[in-house]
Design a protein around this motif. Sequence first.
Motif, PDB file in Angstrom:
ATOM      1  N   GLY A   1       3.987   7.234   3.294  1.00 32.94           N
ATOM      2  CA  GLY A   1       4.859   6.088   3.467  1.00 32.94           C
ATOM      3  C   GLY A   1       4.324   4.860   2.776  1.00 32.94           C
ATOM      4  O   GLY A   1       3.548   4.934   1.810  1.00 32.94           O
ATOM      5  N   GLU A   2       4.708   3.713   3.309  1.00 32.37           N
ATOM      6  CA  GLU A   2       4.401   2.439   2.678  1.00 32.37           C
ATOM      7  C   GLU A   2       4.035   1.412   3.735  1.00 32.37           C
ATOM      8  O   GLU A   2       4.634   1.369   4.815  1.00 32.37           O
ATOM      9  N   PHE A   3       3.051   0.576   3.416  1.00 34.78           N
ATOM     10  CA  PHE A   3       2.615  -0.499   4.311  1.00 34.78           C
ATOM     11  C   PHE A   3       2.556  -1.784   3.490  1.00 34.78           C
ATOM     12  O   PHE A   3       1.985  -1.794   2.394  1.00 34.78           O
ATOM     13  N   VAL A   4       3.145  -2.869   4.017  1.00 36.89           N
ATOM     14  CA  VAL A   4       3.292  -4.110   3.267  1.00 36.89           C
ATOM     15  C   VAL A   4       2.661  -5.259   4.035  1.00 36.89           C
ATOM     16  O   VAL A   4       2.860  -5.397   5.248  1.00 36.89           O
ATOM     17  N   ILE A   5       1.875  -6.088   3.322  1.00 39.57           N
ATOM     18  CA  ILE A   5       1.334  -7.336   3.863  1.00 39.57           C
ATOM     19  C   ILE A   5       1.844  -8.451   2.965  1.00 39.57           C
ATOM     20  O   ILE A   5       1.500  -8.512   1.788  1.00 39.57           O
TER      21      ILE A   5
ATOM     22  N   LEU B   1       0.855  -1.186   0.000  1.00 42.90           N
ATOM     23  CA  LEU B   1       0.000   0.000   0.000  1.00 42.90           C
ATOM     24  C   LEU B   1       0.891   1.236   0.000  1.00 42.90           C
ATOM     25  O   LEU B   1       1.659   1.468   0.946  1.00 42.90           O
ATOM     26  N   ASP B   2       0.785   2.005  -1.052  1.00 38.64           N
ATOM     27  CA  ASP B   2       1.548   3.240  -1.194  1.00 38.64           C
ATOM     28  C   ASP B   2       0.640   4.401  -0.804  1.00 38.64           C
ATOM     29  O   ASP B   2      -0.311   4.732  -1.524  1.00 38.64           O
ATOM     30  N   LEU B   3       0.927   5.003   0.351  1.00 36.92           N
ATOM     31  CA  LEU B   3       0.115   6.123   0.838  1.00 36.92           C
ATOM     32  C   LEU B   3       0.624   7.400   0.169  1.00 36.92           C
ATOM     33  O   LEU B   3       1.463   8.122   0.713  1.00 36.92           O
ATOM     34  N   GLN B   4       0.102   7.666  -1.010  1.00 41.00           N
ATOM     35  CA  GLN B   4       0.611   8.781  -1.801  1.00 41.00           C
ATOM     36  C   GLN B   4       0.219  10.123  -1.211  1.00 41.00           C
ATOM     37  O   GLN B   4       1.015  11.055  -1.186  1.00 41.00           O
ATOM     38  N   GLU B   5      -0.998  10.230  -0.733  1.00 43.00           N
ATOM     39  CA  GLU B   5      -1.456  11.474  -0.107  1.00 43.00           C
ATOM     40  C   GLU B   5      -2.585  11.149   0.856  1.00 43.00           C
ATOM     41  O   GLU B   5      -3.618  10.612   0.456  1.00 43.00           O
TER      42      GLU B   5
END
Length: 662
Positions: free
Chosen positions: A415-419, A401-405
């Motif tokens: 930032g970034e969240f990975v599963i 998940l790329d939290l672009q805005e």
Amino acid sequence: MRWLLRLVLTLVTAVILLAALAFLLPRDRIATAVSERLAAATGRTITIEGPLQPTIWPVIGLRSGTLRIGNADWASQRPMLQAGAIDIGLDLAALWRGDIVIRRLRLHDADIHLERDSTGRENWRLAPQPAAAAAIPATPVQPPARPITLDEAQLSGSRITFVDRASDTVLRADDLDLRLEMPGTDGPARLELSGRLEGQPLALRSEIADPAALIQGQASALALDMAFAGGRMTFRGRGGLDLAAEGQIDIDAPAPARLLSAFGQPDVALPAAAAGPMRLVGTLNRTRTGTLGLRDATVTLSANRFRLDAQLHPGADRPFLDATISAEALDFSSGPVAPAPGSAAGAAPAARGWSTTPIDIAPLAWLDADLRLSAQSLRLGELQAGPVQIRARLDAARAVLDLQEIQLLDGTLGGEFVINGRGALSVGGNLVASEIGMQPLLATLVGQDRLIAPLSGRLRFLGSGPSVAAIMASLSGEGAFALGQGAIVGLDLVGMLRRLDMSYVGEGSRTIFDRITGSFTIAEGVLRNDDLAFSAPLMQATGSGRIDLGPQQLDYRLVTTALAREDGSGGLRVPFLIDGPWADPRIRLDLEGIARGRAEEERRALEARAEAEARRRLEELGVEAREGEPLEDTARRALEEEARRLLENEVRRGLGRLLGGN
């Protein structure tokens, strides 16, 4: 229904041939002739138990016993189709004129097994045998190239099982009754079906405008109405036997959980935001290669309404979903989870702490995806965010998940969240926050709302395990934070310090501060901090300790200094211990620390008195301390100077005696 229409057409061709053969061949050879003809047309083993019986009244035709159509050589051993009996009737007068009018085609008590293997092969794809394999005595009779009329085709009391090895899905339909009417190829054909799909009622009605075009492999205008699992679906457009289609689709599902149950997912529990009524209206397109597209779709799900453009590609290993979702406002507030159909309702609430329920990561491997979400506002429980732009990529069971805005609580989050579901489940991320309001954030995450302040900071973390509890107990990482001007509600530290009473609440019951900063590390689920700095108008504090994230326990020491004067003098230094569960921590004086502090103060006082006395003595001896010089250095210098003076005197006297006073 492509496989069913092809089967019907194959049977129709066989009837045309057998209408002539039935009265020319002996009855014991009719079943063999039919089996061989159907085997040649389908490429499958055909078995008919019992002789074919010609019928004269009320229509000319044939009636057989049990019919079995063999499966593909790579599929399971059970027949693809087994029917208790087949009844075929022709219009004799029309046949005399050279027209083919089938009055009835009935399959009784049919059991149909459809199967797709992991490579995408389908057992209902029938391939004719080579011409040499179909040997029927006498000269074959070619079917006339005349229009075919099918008054009625019926499938009664039947069952269909669909097995998809690629997705490990099994669907079962029972109590099926099917009725197909095709009065002529130049007129519309009608199809009606009813039964139960995975225990849920199913009803279907379809009208094909140009069945002749359909038979010739072309597209025809068609209308489809289906009722299922308490919902409905309509389609208006064009389609063909290759399942290529395009048109307007409208799906209305009051209970999405029942819909998932009907399609082989009976144990899916949906969050409240996705459990309400669902409505989808848009343009559906399916290509001959199997790509399924949805354009300009409007989706209503519970209280949410959004626009959707998506394409689902078959893919070599897994389907690939490419979708864009946009909305004005999305609300995924916390709420009860909708139980799956058949699950127990009214279950007792979970005990305080992280959930130990195993997390099902199987859906991560269902497909690959590239999803883009944009919304002007997004609500998650007490959290209000917006505008929001997020991109999610799913590749071989790993989601990023790329939290672009994300504008969140008057601040920003990125930032970034990975599963990662490749093997054992793991989660990780690298997040950066700026000026985010802490009170609603903590209220949503841990159920506490005592801290009011803007948060800025960074967090890098990694955890693994089959449940949320296991992941929290395994976390590792590091980070730093800074809280701007704010307050701690329900805690009056200044009042406690002045009275040394931990039960003191005070008017307003809050501690106002200017800034709180610190950094931390995380290892094996334990967060450690050694540099907390707390700055307030009437108090300063430092802190260090640990937070066990798994059991949600605190063990922290806070040393506070209440300032009596603006210059910082006259302060009262008191240590606190904060421990216990973070939902209800215990705050108490560190009596041992106070005792150590008083002993240290007395030691320092004694040292100060001793130093003052020593300086006084040195002054009496005429030793003047230099500015900033420690007492020990002053004493050492005084001794060195005195020793040097004495040595010089002794040397002088010795020289005088040696030289006789001259």
